[in-house]
Enzyme design. Structure first.
Site, mmCIF file in Angstrom:
data_model
loop_
_atom_site.group_PDB
_atom_site.id
_atom_site.type_symbol
_atom_site.label_atom_id
_atom_site.label_comp_id
_atom_site.label_asym_id
_atom_site.label_seq_id
_atom_site.Cartn_x
_atom_site.Cartn_y
_atom_site.Cartn_z
ATOM 1 N N LYS A 104 0.853 -1.188 0.000
ATOM 2 C CA LYS A 104 0.000 0.000 0.000
ATOM 3 C C LYS A 104 0.891 1.241 0.000
ATOM 4 O O LYS A 104 1.779 1.374 0.838
ATOM 5 C CB LYS A 104 -0.901 -0.008 1.241
ATOM 6 N N HIS A 106 -0.161 4.562 0.142
ATOM 7 C CA HIS A 106 -0.791 5.803 0.603
ATOM 8 C C HIS A 106 -1.395 5.577 1.989
ATOM 9 O O HIS A 106 -1.550 4.440 2.442
ATOM 10 C CB HIS A 106 -1.896 6.233 -0.367
#
Length: 227
Positions: A104, A106
């Site tokens: 991931k 963000h």
């Protein structure tokens, strides 16, 4: 055999997670039994499952660890429910951590992991459903050891299938232990399952009768790991 192991065997059958018949495994082997931990789907099943894992981990590794690490995907709920059970049964606040298949990039929790971050000095118990070939550890162990200066205390799975791993001699759990240098264990072994269920009523029926027992014995003559 400990009472909780007997209860766990009956629990697997009652949950329709452990089945007997004729199954083709991902490896291509035809097996007279099949275990699918994805069959635990209800709240009560998951609660009990976490308790069985917690008891086995407590008995095997004690309380000197900080993190339960469950590899994605099935290891994610396993690590969560076992951390909850450990708190309830033994009063220990164990953190959970899992990896992501896709990183991931963000948000506040970006990165390769879910749950608690691994920290230098952490002692980690890894948790999986079943290890047939040990392939998942090839990806997971370097990822865990690369995240921080941690000690992997051991690996706990629910069922040791007791069949040869990639090396063709030892079972996958022994291969993992030899390769990575930490202890491996299971809540129950297939030998314990067979011994306990053979011609014994379970959930209102005989699960392992003479025919299934012969099929299991024949399977292990071909694929059984050497002691």
């Amino acid at each position: 055999m400990e009472a909780y192991k007997q209860e766990f065997i009956e629990f697997m059958v009652a949950s329709d997670v452990l089945k007997f018949g004729d199954f083709t495994l991902k490896s291509g082997r035809r097996s007279p039994f099949f275990m699918n931990a994805g069959g635990y789907v209800t709240g009560s099943q998951l609660k009990k499952l976490g308790e069985y894992y917690a008891r086995a981990i407590h008995e095997t590794y004690g309380d000197d660890f900080d993190v339960l690490f469950g590899p994605a995907y099935k290891g994610i709920p396993l690590s969560v429910v076992t951390a909850v059970a450990y708190s309830e049964l033994y009063g220990r606040e164990i953190r959970y951590c899992s990896d992501r298949k896709e990183e991931k990039d963000h948000g506040a929790d970006k990165g390769s992991f879910l749950g608690s971050r691994l920290k230098d000095g952490d002692r980690v118990v890894m948790i999986e459903d079943v290890t047939t070939s040990g392939k998942s550890m090839e990806e997971t162990v370097p990822k865990v050891r690369g995240a921080a200066d941690v000690t992997i205390v051991g690996l706990m799975v629910s069922l040791d299938r007791m069949e040869v791993g990639k090396g063709g001699v030892k079972c996958a759990l022994d291969e993992v232990s030899d390769l990575y240098g930490f202890k491996t264990s299971a809540i129950v072994t297939m030998a314990e399952v067979t011994e306990y269920l053979y011609n014994r009523p379970c959930c209102g029926r005989i699960v392992i009768d003479d025919e299934i027992r012969r099929a299991i014995d024949a399977y292990y003559e071909v694929y059984g790991a050497k002691a």
